[in-house]
Design an enzyme around this catalytic site. Structure first.
Site: not given
Lengths: 470, 793
Positions: B729, B328
């Site tokens: 997030e 990520r």
């Protein structure tokens, strides 16, 4: 025997071990699980409750305290209000409703503590210029505080019907009618004589005033402290007295009261004291406690050194005064003897030709241990020369200390940038701080140099402080 | 059931019922309970009688072997009932969530400081931890590898991977402007206010019922079963709420759950294990520290043509979730910018510390801040304002493919968000004012930055993008929903209840979301990757649709309607008179219509070819921008946040109050990460920042002096639940603009001629160092400036 009013009920406790904290008693014995344990060190505020006592002049006095580090035995003849009490009739208390309306809870673990701090704020009479200070001891990891700041601003100074205190008169009556505390292994003398007797009776006992430091031995190191002498009710330690040349502050006066006094008489200390722990901690912590532990980075010692203050120690017979930098002999070591206690602090008045400043640098502005504290007290003669000066530092050696080499170099000279430059170079030679979790040795040296520079700039009205600019 | 409850509340105040349930700022479903202290966390439930309390004996060294153990003083300590070691484990000792390598209890090898070695069961929490401290252990100690430099010399934990063909670094020299640098990105302690905790009880079948503060009940269930060597169906996990998770309870709640279960299993009773804060901070993993490098070539206008970025995650002793976390970081090394020919390399390095784990953003922030730092450097090299460079380099028509081959569909939105925020934050005027302000201030310097966030939504492990739900309609008209997501404060249950109420066409107060239980909805994914509402909301919606379709079919026939009725506000029209929901439900029950259904959802369109490193790992991108202004004290390195403006895209907001709360909370948490939250290990691998006394998360005084948060509120072009977008997030990374503003303030010392050596977190010490380096570089000492030879009187 110990008597405490917890919410609506007066609880009589035959014996509680000196190391029993209020939080575990509430949660484990009474099943009042609204107050939470987040850290057991007074840092997060999830356990915040209200302690109500009777003040001679102002009546019922509401203080937010950390239940996790308050010994149960310290709460005789006090009224404790927990979050469960606020909506005892089922309906949300106005403070609770406000937090709901502001969307001020997410995970909810810190929320009961937040509610109690806001409740303490709502009971504060008159104006509060920074209401969110009441929440400085409450950490929240979810909301980012925005809704809570809104709530604090909205509730501050507002008159409202408080359903919790419907029976204020009964509470007052109970508080004023309690018998003296009689607890084994936990003595609570109320005067000098009793204190000296208690000391003789239990020579190994720990002294406690607010307990914000001692309690950590119990909750963090898991020590079972067997005997405690609680000095928080000793009259000789509880007053602030004006004298010819200054003041005497009792060693057990809670820091929030010291703060009010100092703000008025020594405004240069206001920022430092407002950053000493949180309001929740300052409601319990004391000058004597801070000095007694002689932490190398305690903010109080450099403050006292720079104000030319003195520490009074007592054994019940004789009181002696020590200059703080002499009283503190090393890392967490002092001149204090086993039969002695710190009874007070003397601070002389500042003269008109004196300039005092104290600076604290820490990672976080609020409720953090200093990386470096620097304090300056300069007196100038009529030709603007430095007639006398005191430069004190914390966080730069094993104990709070005076930088006498620097002082000597400056005496008799005009305070100029050239002199500042010399002193900064000198500082690098004379201080040898450690590197630790708060900062490296190099950083500390730079801070000492730059805080000398800051003091010079401030004397020349050049803005240097974040807290001052809009 | 013999009789049907008479219901009248729907008729009482029909005008109060909201027309639409979704899209409104309903309060958090637990808000009333939370403010009253009635919301129960695991430690608040009454314990079963004779419940034992557990503590762990932990290692005092970071690396080596246990030479000898002496537990006699532990066992004779007051209140102790039992001591459990690795030899007592009936099943597996390895609880690695994806890869192996996470021992439940040490088998003699020590991999990190504070690693659990044995479990103590005692009558009370305090007795257990007091006893645990009395263990006498000797070790054969080895020097731990802790630094990036040391870790590079060791075999990596997992194979390296790369997006894009390798860019010839020499060819970068031909670019008009080359920027090359390294960025040290620190980790972060979760500091959930409720620490790790589990309460395990044995069941009559030899199984375990466990309450656990976990983002991943299914994983807890399976690991407990494997540790105890019993089948999955004997283990039930109940998770009502967490006191914060932030990723720290995704994989790393399991160890404590397994230990509590082991204790309960071996004593055939109940065991609670609650970690004291210091143990929690020392013995659980954190956000990964990264050491990244960037090498970027741009043309003379500042348009990036080539890039090579390397991200190196320091993973700790085991893989845990590090494979996906470094992925990520790589996926977000472009943030919102087209990098032209780009190669992105990811390494997963082993260090001798706790195993670092998920934390809000999951590697994304560490990747994203690297490219933002590079843009700031590029701004200094080209003499252009960083904002205009950012605009030039945004993904755009013709330059809309990411280094991993996914198309950015909403390029227009990226630009719109940036330009709208530029206007609403008054960026251009403030830039000019700040320049002037800095010129007239000797000590204090201001900085400003406006930067975008583009964050991919979906688990990058494709199989995790599935969810289940179970919806029951009862004959009083009330509805109970169970789903696989967990509530950690983010408002998931509130949103799911809104979705179900909206789907049925009934008022919100008829819907109750129950605790998350592995016996209600099986085989769930963790509540992570911001996907909680996207996945579970859609699964619950699908379950509700199934029941609603049965009801509508029945209603059409029963009331002899020409078209399907439309249920709004809990009622629908018939030819004669309106029928209310409860009546419909009761009639359907009498006609033996099933009023319960499960629902399932899997995210469409996503795929990823691991071998070729191309695909569409994300369903869509969450988009936003933020503008931060700070003032830095160049004498001490202290910093203050003056103003923050955030514009963020949540698609159609399901609940604006909750979405704004997520954005604000994420920003402040991100602010901690880029400023004061500093993890410090000593050379022995001991975490020094191990308590709230020496690890400082933001407190209320750190809140920006001015804060403006706006939702973009445009429908998600993808078919997400009610066209919303995930929010957990992405806003964390708005704090990167704050870090860039500090960079900007420091660089102003050299009139933006020197690149400041600012790292993450930009602590006071780091800021002061960077300031001093600026003064050195320009050969200017401030104390020679304005005030020389003045005296005071």
């Amino acid at each position: 025997m110990l008597e405490i009013m917890i919410n609506e009920e007066v609880i009589e406790i035959e014996y509680a071990a000196p190391s029993t904290m209020l939080l575990s008693y509430l949660r484990d014995q009474l099943g009042l699980t609204g107050s939470k344990e987040g850290c057991a060190s007074g840092d997060c505020g999830a356990c915040t409750v209200i302690m109500i006592d009777l003040h001679a002049h102002s009546g019922l006095r509401f203080s937010q305290i950390n239940a996790c580090i308050t010994p149960l035995n310290a709460l005789h003849a006090k009224h404790i209000v927990t979050v469960e009490h606020l909506n005892k009739n089922g309906a949300l208390h106005p403070v609770q409703q406000l937090v709901v309306d502001k969307h001020g809870s997410q995970c909810g673990f810190c929320t009961p503590g937040i509610i109690m701090s806001l409740y303490a704020l709502s009971k504060r009479q008159g104006n509060t210029d920074k209401p969110e200070d009441f929440l400085a001891g409450n950490l929240c990891r979810c909301t980012g505080y925005g809704p809570l700041i809104d709530a604090a601003k909205e509730i501050a100074g507002v008159q409202y019907y408080d359903p919790t205190l419907a029976d204020e008169a009964a509470v007052t009556a109970w508080l004023s009618s309690c018998n003296a505390q009689t607890t084994h292994n936990y003595l609570k003398p109320t005067n000098r004589k009793q204190l000296a007797e208690a000391r003789r009776a239990m020579p190994k006992a720990s002294f406690i005033a607010g307990g914000t430091d001692l309690a950590l031995e119990i909750t963090q190191q898991l020590s079972d402290i067997e005997q405690i002498i609680d000095i928080s009710q000793v009259d000789d330690l509880l007053s602030i007295t004006e004298l010819d040349h200054g003041w005497r502050i009792g060693a057990a006066v809670p820091l929030n009261q010291v703060h009010t006094f100092m703000r008025e008489h020594f405004p240069s200390t206001d920022e430092l004291i407002s950053r000493l722990g949180s309001l929740t901690i300052r409601n319990r912590a004391t000058l004597g406690g801070s000095l007694g532990h002689a932490s190398p980075i305690g903010d109080i010692a450099p403050l006292l050194i720079s104000l030319n203050g003195e520490i009074e120690v007592d054994d019940g017979e004789t009181k002696r005064r020590h200059a703080p930098h002499e009283y503190i002999t090393g890392y967490r070591q002092t001149l204090l003897e086993k039969q002695q206690w710190i009874s007070g602090v003397y601070i002389p008045r500042l003269g008109k030709n004196q300039r005092h400043a104290i600076y604290k640098v820490s990672k976080r502005f609020e409720d953090d241990i200093a990386t470096v504290v620097m304090a300056f007290n300069f007196r100038f003669d009529t030709q603007s020369r430095i007639e006398s000066c005191s430069i004190a530092g914390g966080g730069i050696a094993a104990k709070s200390t005076r930088l006498s080499e620097l002082e000597a170099h400056m005496l008799g000279k005009p305070f100029t940038q050239a002199l500042v430059r010399e002193v900064k170079a000198l500082a690098a030679l004379h201080i040898h701080p450690l590197s630790d979790v708060r900062g490296s040795a190099n950083y500390r040296v730079s801070l000492v140099q730059n805080l000398i520079q800051r003091f010079y700039f401030e004397c020349n009205n050049i803005p240097t402080r974040l807290s001052d600019h809009a | 059931m013999r009789r049907l409850t008479q219901i009248n509340h729907l008729d009482a105040q029909p005008s109060d019922i909201e027309f639409s349930v979704v899209g409104k700022s309903h309060k958090h479903e637990s808000a009333d309970k939370q403010v009253s202290g009635k919301a129960l966390f695991v430690d608040d439930y009454p314990t079963p009688s004779n419940c034992l309390h557990a503590a762990v004996i932990v290692s005092n060294i970071a690396k080596g072997k246990i030479e000898s153990t002496d537990f006699t003083q532990v066992e004779s300590s007051s209140g102790v009932i039992k001591l459990i070691t690795v030899d007592d484990i009936p099943g597996l000792n390895d609880i690695g969530p994806i890869f192996k390598g996470d021992p439940l209890l040490s088998d003699g090898t020590i991999k990190y400081h504070q690693q659990p070695i044995a479990l103590v069961l005692a009558r009370s929490h305090r007795q257990a931890w007091q006893a645990a401290s009395k263990a006498k252990l000797t070790y054969q100690s080895e020097t731990p590898n802790l630094s990036f430099e040391q870790a590079q010399q060791q075999p990596h934990l997992l194979p390296k991977n790369q997006f894009g063909a390798s860019v010839d670094l020499d060819s970068l020299i031909e670019s008009a402007v080359v920027v090359k640098g390294e960025l040290e990105v620190g980790g972060q302690e979760h500091f959930y206010l409720e620490g790790q905790i589990s309460l395990a009880q044995t069941t009559e079948d030899g199984g375990i019922f466990i309450r656990c503060s976990s983002q991943h009940p299914t994983e807890v269930q399976t690991l407990v079963a494997e540790v105890l060597d019993i089948s999955f169906n004997k283990v039930t996990v109940d998770m009502r709420r967490m006191g914060g998770g932030f990723g720290g309870k995704e994989s790393q709640a399991a160890q404590w759950a397994c230990l509590a279960s082991l204790g309960a299993h071996l004593t055939k009773g109940s065991v609670k294990l609650r970690l004291p804060r210091k143990i929690d901070m020392s013995a659980t993993g954190k956000r990964h520290p990264f050491f990244n490098s960037y090498h970027i070539g741009a043309n003379k206008h500042g348009v990036i043509e080539k890039a090579h970025i390397e991200v190196n995650g320091l993973c700790g002793h085991s893989a845990d979730l590090s494979g996906a976390i470094v992925d990520r970081a790589m996926f977000h090394s472009d943030n919102a910018y087209s990098l032209g020919d780009a190669s992105i390399v990811g390494n997963r390095l082993r260090t001798d510390t706790v195993s670092h784990t998920a934390f809000r953003g999951f590697g994304g922030p560490q990747g994203m801040i690297t490219i933002e730092r590079a843009i700031q450097d590029l701004s200094i090299k080209t003499g252009q304002d960083a904002y205009s460079l950012r605009l030039k380099n945004l993904y755009r028509e013709g330059r809309s493919t990411t280094p991993y081959g996914m198309e950015v569909d909403q390029c227009d939105m990226l630009l719109e968000v940036m330009q709208n925020l530029e206007k609403s934050s008054d960026y251009t005027n403030r830039r000019a004012e700040i320049k002037q302000w800095n010129n007239s201030n000797l000590v204090l310097k201001k900085g400003l930055a406006l930067s975008p966030v583009k964050f991919g939504i979906a688990f990058t492990a494709t199989h995790l993008n599935q969810a289940g739900a179970l919806v029951h309609v009862y004959t009083d008209g009330s509805v109970q929903v169970s789903h696989g997501g967990t509530e950690m404060g983010q408002g998931l249950h509130t949103k799911v209840a809104q979705i179900v109420a909206q789907t049925f066409g009934i008022p919100l107060d008829l819907v109750h979301v129950s605790s998350t239980r592995t016996d209600k909805v099986p085989n769930t994914s963790p509540t992570a990757a911001s996907s909680g509402t996207d996945l579970n909301g859609m699964a619950a919606h699908n379950a509700a649709i199934a029941i609603k379709n049965r009801l509508l079919e029945f209603a059409k026939e029963h009331y002899n309607l020409d078209a399907e009725p439309i249920i709004v506000n809990g009622r629908f029209e018939t030819k004669d008179q309106p029928v209310d929901w409860t009546h419909l439900v009761q009639q359907a029950y009498l006609k033996r219509i099933s009023l319960s259904s499960s629902g399932f959802y899997k995210t469409p369109k996503i795929w990823f070819d691991i071998d070729k490193s191309v695909g569409r790992p994300f369903f869509y991108f969450s988009i936003g921008a933020s503008c931060s202004e700070v003032t830095v004290d160049t004498l001490t390195g202290e910093m203050q946040v003056d103003r923050v403006d955030i514009l963020h895209d949540v698609g159609n907001s399901l609940n604006p109050a909750i979405d704004i709360g997520q954005i604000e909370g994420a920003f402040i948490q991100g602010m901690g990460w880029v400023t004061n939250e500093e993890l410090v290990w000593n050379k022995d691998g001991v975490l020094l920042s191990n308590s709230p006394m020496n690890y400082k998360i933001p407190s209320i005084g750190d809140y920006p002096k001015q804060m403006n948060i706006t939702l973009m509120d445009k429908a998600n072009p993808e078919h997400s639940i009610y066209r919303s977008k995930a929010v957990g997030e992405p806003p964390f990374m708005h704090a990167i603009s704050l870090w860039c503003a500090i960079y900007d303030a420091v660089a102003s010392i050299s009139q933006h001629r020197e690149i400041p050596n600012l790292q993450v977190p930009a602590t006071g010490e780091n800021i002061l160092q960077a300031c001093l380096a600026q003064f050195d570089a320009i050969g200017y000492t401030r104390d020679e400036a304005e005030v020389d030879n003045e005296t005071i009187g």
